[in-house]
Design a protein around this motif. Sequence first.
Motif: not given
Length: 332
Positions: A117-121, A201-207, A267-274
């Motif tokens: 949450n903190s990274v993506v927000v 738009y729906i994104t699943a990060l390393d589901p 965790a890399r999935s949401f870092h790449y996405f951010a």
Amino acid sequence: MKIIAVVFALAVAVSGLPHDPVLTKLDSGLRHQYVEGADGLPVLADLWVKTSDVAEAARYNPLVHNQYHLFTAANPQVSQPLLNGNTALLEASNFNASLQTAVLIHGFQDTVISPFNSVVVAAYIQEDVNVIVVDWSTGASGLYTSAVLNTPTSGIAVASFIAWLSDASGASLDTFHVVGHGLGGHQAGIVGRNLGGQIGYITALDPAFTGWVTNDNKFQPDDGVYTEVVHTSAGLSGYLADLGQVDFYPNGGVDMPGCITQDCDHARSFHYFAESLVSGGFTGNRCSSYLTAMLGQCYIRGTLQMGGRDPKPGNEGIYYFRTYARPPFSRD
């Protein structure tokens, strides 16, 4: 004497029954498998659903326990609470129906202040956008089996919240972007499914992988108008095969550069996405299958950018790209 004998026989028979009977199995594989806990350390999970697991899950009521935190450019650090059905609270908030609305759903044993949450927000609110963080930690904590059982019920509640928010504010469902990580990745799909596939738009990060191979509630391509999946610990913490209209396998989907733990890969999935929200990049080459993507042997004509703020409807397929070991991760 005969009555005493009968009672004794019944007592012996009852004591032979399992104390916590198994009701079903989440996976057809091994009963006990390791999953990633909130601290990044492996947690041994029992994937056979027992009576006690169902009882624990039943104590979670997402309509009561889920919380919704609104962040905008006007309140980037301190959230404003939103409640399903409370129009006065919505009108007093900074929610702007004319902007895109991102809804973030965390994973197993995470909370509203989890790194996801903190990274993506922080990435999202660099531009004008409504960001709503879903806190379903009451349902995501405890045993992994119970958290899996709670994932669909939470998804239904989040869908109900979004439906109310759309009606109350006039925001169109095609302006919503639902993003989930781990268990939240599957939940993001469940949210869209319960809104008739109308989320833009729906994104699943390393589901999540464990407990979802034969699970009918797992992420599906038609859960939204455009669905995208990013795999960074495929076959371990994250799902192995493709799930969305578009699936990306950065660095082959396993063993991310710069990582030495499975938690880091996940965790890399949401870092790449951010990073994609801020600077774009991450152009993938199209692959014939997820197996060729994992091998990095992708020679089919066609490229596509991963992530970003805008959906890419009409695209489909599996894509591979490489990253650097440290931020900025994109090689583009």
